[in-house]
Each structure stands twice: as structure tokens, then as C-alpha cells.
Design a protein around this motif. Structure first.
Motif, PDB file in Angstrom:
ATOM      1  N   GLY A  27       0.775  -1.232   0.000  1.00 46.00           N
ATOM      2  CA  GLY A  27       0.000   0.000   0.000  1.00 46.00           C
ATOM      3  C   GLY A  27       0.804   1.277   0.000  1.00 46.00           C
ATOM      4  N   ALA A  28       2.126   1.165   0.061  1.00 43.87           N
ATOM      5  CA  ALA A  28       2.970   2.362   0.084  1.00 43.87           C
ATOM      6  C   ALA A  28       3.038   2.988  -1.310  1.00 43.87           C
ATOM      7  CB  ALA A  28       4.377   1.999   0.556  1.00 43.87           C
ATOM      8  N   PRO A  29       3.201   4.308  -1.369  1.00 45.82           N
ATOM      9  CA  PRO A  29       3.364   4.967  -2.663  1.00 45.82           C
ATOM     10  C   PRO A  29       4.754   4.674  -3.247  1.00 45.82           C
ATOM     11  CG  PRO A  29       3.517   6.578  -0.895  1.00 45.82           C
ATOM     12  CD  PRO A  29       3.159   5.262  -0.263  1.00 45.82           C
ATOM     13  N   PRO A  30       4.918   4.868  -4.554  1.00 44.70           N
ATOM     14  CA  PRO A  30       6.193   4.544  -5.211  1.00 44.70           C
ATOM     15  C   PRO A  30       7.428   5.199  -4.583  1.00 44.70           C
ATOM     16  CG  PRO A  30       4.524   4.961  -6.860  1.00 44.70           C
ATOM     17  CD  PRO A  30       3.911   5.302  -5.524  1.00 44.70           C
ATOM     18  N   ASP A  31       7.328   6.460  -4.167  1.00 45.02           N
ATOM     19  CA  ASP A  31       8.503   7.117  -3.594  1.00 45.02           C
ATOM     20  C   ASP A  31       8.943   6.458  -2.293  1.00 45.02           C
ATOM     21  OD1 ASP A  31       6.099   8.216  -2.489  1.00 45.02           O
ATOM     22  OD2 ASP A  31       7.246   9.908  -1.685  1.00 45.02           O
ATOM     23  N   VAL A  32       7.987   6.038  -1.478  1.00 47.40           N
ATOM     24  CA  VAL A  32       8.313   5.352  -0.218  1.00 47.40           C
ATOM     25  C   VAL A  32       8.876   3.960  -0.515  1.00 47.40           C
ATOM     26  CG1 VAL A  32       7.359   4.390   1.918  1.00 47.40           C
ATOM     27  CG2 VAL A  32       6.623   6.648   1.123  1.00 47.40           C
ATOM     28  N   THR A  61      10.591  -3.448   9.563  1.00 45.90           N
ATOM     29  CA  THR A  61      10.957  -2.389  10.503  1.00 45.90           C
ATOM     30  C   THR A  61      10.663  -1.022   9.897  1.00 45.90           C
ATOM     31  OG1 THR A  61      12.652  -3.752  11.532  1.00 45.90           O
ATOM     32  CG2 THR A  61      12.868  -1.368  11.816  1.00 45.90           C
ATOM     33  N   GLU A  62      11.041  -0.853   8.644  1.00 43.99           N
ATOM     34  CA  GLU A  62      10.800   0.426   7.967  1.00 43.99           C
ATOM     35  C   GLU A  62       9.302   0.678   7.765  1.00 43.99           C
ATOM     36  OE1 GLU A  62      12.898   3.035   7.082  1.00 43.99           O
ATOM     37  OE2 GLU A  62      14.070   1.870   8.500  1.00 43.99           O
ATOM     38  N   LEU A  63       8.587  -0.340   7.336  1.00 45.03           N
ATOM     39  CA  LEU A  63       7.139  -0.176   7.133  1.00 45.03           C
ATOM     40  C   LEU A  63       6.450   0.205   8.437  1.00 45.03           C
ATOM     41  CD1 LEU A  63       6.244  -3.099   4.711  1.00 45.03           C
ATOM     42  CD2 LEU A  63       6.110  -0.647   4.217  1.00 45.03           C
ATOM     43  N   LYS A  64       6.809  -0.466   9.512  1.00 48.70           N
ATOM     44  CA  LYS A  64       6.180  -0.199  10.803  1.00 48.70           C
ATOM     45  C   LYS A  64       6.491   1.220  11.269  1.00 48.70           C
ATOM     46  CE  LYS A  64       5.244  -2.521  15.121  1.00 48.70           C
ATOM     47  NZ  LYS A  64       5.508  -3.708  15.922  1.00 48.70           N
ATOM     48  N   ARG A  65       7.719   1.667  11.035  1.00 51.33           N
ATOM     49  CA  ARG A  65       8.133   3.010  11.438  1.00 51.33           C
ATOM     50  C   ARG A  65       7.373   4.089  10.645  1.00 51.33           C
ATOM     51  NH1 ARG A  65      11.496   6.721   9.562  1.00 51.33           N
ATOM     52  NH2 ARG A  65      12.280   5.474   7.845  1.00 51.33           N
ATOM     53  N   ILE A  66       7.133   3.828   9.376  1.00 55.32           N
ATOM     54  CA  ILE A  66       6.535   4.825   8.495  1.00 55.32           C
ATOM     55  C   ILE A  66       5.006   4.799   8.540  1.00 55.32           C
ATOM     56  CG2 ILE A  66       6.305   5.575   6.089  1.00 55.32           C
ATOM     57  CD1 ILE A  66       9.150   4.367   5.666  1.00 55.32           C
ATOM     58  N   ASN A  67       4.432   3.584   8.480  1.00 57.52           N
ATOM     59  CA  ASN A  67       2.977   3.484   8.397  1.00 57.52           C
ATOM     60  C   ASN A  67       2.529   2.108   8.881  1.00 57.52           C
ATOM     61  OD1 ASN A  67       0.329   2.790   7.124  1.00 57.52           O
ATOM     62  ND2 ASN A  67       0.510   4.853   6.275  1.00 57.52           N
ATOM     63  N   TYR A  71       2.522  -1.886   7.147  1.00 57.54           N
ATOM     64  CA  TYR A  71       3.176  -2.977   7.877  1.00 57.54           C
ATOM     65  C   TYR A  71       2.200  -4.156   8.036  1.00 57.54           C
ATOM     66  CZ  TYR A  71       4.757  -5.466  12.070  1.00 57.54           C
ATOM     67  OH  TYR A  71       5.108  -6.434  12.973  1.00 57.54           O
ATOM     68  N   ARG A  72       0.994  -3.847   8.508  1.00 61.21           N
ATOM     69  CA  ARG A  72      -0.017  -4.910   8.687  1.00 61.21           C
ATOM     70  C   ARG A  72      -0.386  -5.548   7.356  1.00 61.21           C
ATOM     71  NH1 ARG A  72      -2.256  -1.100  12.253  1.00 61.21           N
ATOM     72  NH2 ARG A  72      -3.823  -0.569  10.699  1.00 61.21           N
ATOM     73  N   ASN A  73      -0.493  -4.751   6.305  1.00 58.20           N
ATOM     74  CA  ASN A  73      -0.809  -5.293   4.978  1.00 58.20           C
ATOM     75  C   ASN A  73       0.246  -6.301   4.529  1.00 58.20           C
ATOM     76  OD1 ASN A  73      -3.060  -3.656   4.855  1.00 58.20           O
ATOM     77  ND2 ASN A  73      -2.134  -2.162   3.477  1.00 58.20           N
ATOM     78  N   TRP A  74       1.512  -5.981   4.775  1.00 56.47           N
ATOM     79  CA  TRP A  74       2.603  -6.896   4.399  1.00 56.47           C
ATOM     80  C   TRP A  74       2.447  -8.217   5.146  1.00 56.47           C
ATOM     81  CZ3 TRP A  74       7.489  -6.127   1.678  1.00 56.47           C
ATOM     82  CH2 TRP A  74       8.349  -7.207   1.804  1.00 56.47           C
ATOM     83  N   ILE A  75       2.196  -8.125   6.460  1.00 60.77           N
ATOM     84  CA  ILE A  75       2.041  -9.332   7.284  1.00 60.77           C
ATOM     85  C   ILE A  75       0.863 -10.171   6.776  1.00 60.77           C
ATOM     86  CG2 ILE A  75       1.466 -10.182   9.603  1.00 60.77           C
ATOM     87  CD1 ILE A  75       4.271  -9.066   9.523  1.00 60.77           C
ATOM     88  N   ILE A  76      -0.248  -9.535   6.512  1.00 65.84           N
ATOM     89  CA  ILE A  76      -1.433 -10.245   6.030  1.00 65.84           C
ATOM     90  C   ILE A  76      -1.133 -10.939   4.710  1.00 65.84           C
ATOM     91  CG2 ILE A  76      -3.765  -9.906   5.105  1.00 65.84           C
ATOM     92  CD1 ILE A  76      -4.050  -7.676   7.306  1.00 65.84           C
ATOM     93  N   PHE A  77      -0.446 -10.244   3.804  1.00 70.56           N
ATOM     94  CA  PHE A  77      -0.091 -10.841   2.516  1.00 70.56           C
ATOM     95  C   PHE A  77       0.797 -12.067   2.730  1.00 70.56           C
ATOM     96  CE2 PHE A  77       2.798 -11.312  -1.086  1.00 70.56           C
ATOM     97  CZ  PHE A  77       1.895 -11.441  -2.134  1.00 70.56           C
ATOM     98  N   ASP A  78       1.798 -11.945   3.582  1.00 70.35           N
ATOM     99  CA  ASP A  78       2.700 -13.067   3.847  1.00 70.35           C
ATOM    100  C   ASP A  78       1.944 -14.267   4.410  1.00 70.35           C
ATOM    101  OD1 ASP A  78       5.235 -12.498   2.962  1.00 70.35           O
ATOM    102  OD2 ASP A  78       6.152 -12.611   4.941  1.00 70.35           O
ATOM    103  N   GLN A  79       1.014 -14.006   5.301  1.00 70.19           N
ATOM    104  CA  GLN A  79       0.243 -15.096   5.898  1.00 70.19           C
ATOM    105  C   GLN A  79      -0.698 -15.734   4.882  1.00 70.19           C
ATOM    106  OE1 GLN A  79      -1.530 -12.949   9.154  1.00 70.19           O
ATOM    107  NE2 GLN A  79      -0.051 -13.754  10.611  1.00 70.19           N
ATOM    108  N   ALA A  80      -1.397 -14.915   4.126  1.00 68.81           N
ATOM    109  CA  ALA A  80      -2.416 -15.427   3.213  1.00 68.81           C
ATOM    110  C   ALA A  80      -1.831 -16.046   1.948  1.00 68.81           C
ATOM    111  CB  ALA A  80      -3.379 -14.309   2.840  1.00 68.81           C
ATOM    112  N   VAL A  81      -0.921 -15.349   1.322  1.00 71.01           N
ATOM    113  CA  VAL A  81      -0.423 -15.790   0.027  1.00 71.01           C
ATOM    114  C   VAL A  81       0.786 -16.704   0.145  1.00 71.01           C
ATOM    115  CG1 VAL A  81       0.508 -14.988  -2.181  1.00 71.01           C
ATOM    116  CG2 VAL A  81      -1.336 -13.725  -1.073  1.00 71.01           C
TER     117      VAL A  81
END
Length: 91
Positions: A27-32, A61-67, A71-81
Motif C-alpha cells: 500500500g505504500a506509494p512509489p517514492d516510499v 521495521t521500515e514499514l512499521k516506522r513509516i505506516n 506494515y499490517r498489509n505486508w504481514i497479512i499478505f505473507d500469511q495469506a499468500v
């Protein structure tokens, strides 16, 4: 060139663009996404090999620090996919 040791033991070339794509999916924008990939690239620059687990820790770590949502979206993707566990697997 830096090699990534995958979770199954395979080795592949480190490609920063893969990090960009994964962070965009969270869900992060391209610049991030590019900034996080650059940070990871700087981390691995002087290494011969790096594990996928190490890369994931840095990215999370970076995702959690920024947004927290990305961070949660990444975790959900890893678990589901990818059928991975949460952070506990990374420790």
C-alpha cells in the motif's frame, strides 16, 4: 553481486526492484517503496550473501516506522499468500 539465500536454501541475485514491488503491494506509494528498497540496498551493499529473513526484517521495521497499516498489509499478505507466520518466524 549480492546473493539472497531464500528460505528454502536456493540462492538468487539481489534485485532491489522486487522490494519496491512488494512494498507497493503493501500500500505504500512509489517514492516510499523506492526509499525502503534503497535503504535495504545500502544495508546489503558490502555483503556477499544476505538471507531473505534479514531482508524481511529490515523491510518490516521500515514499514512499521513509516505506516502501521502498510506494515499490517505486508504481514497479512505473507500469511495469506505465502503461508508464512507472523513476526515470530523472523526472530
Amino acid at each position: 553481486m549480492v546473493k539472497v539465500v531464500k528460505r528454502d536454501g536456493r540462492m538468487e541475485e539481489f534485485i532491489p526492484e522486487k522490494i519496491v514491488v512488494s512494498v507497493l503491494k503493501a500500500g505504500a506509494p512509489p517514492d516510499v517503496a523506492r526509499m525502503i528498497a534503497k535503504k535495504v540496498e545500502c544495508f546489503v551493499l558490502d555483503k556477499e550473501n544476505v538471507t531473505a529473513k534479514e531482508l524481511t526484517k529490515i523491510i518490516l521495521t521500515e514499514l512499521k516506522r513509516i505506516n502501521e497499516e502498510w506494515y499490517r498489509n505486508w504481514i497479512i499478505f505473507d500469511q495469506a499468500v505465502k503461508r508464512r507466520k507472523t513476526e515470530e518466524e523472523l526472530k
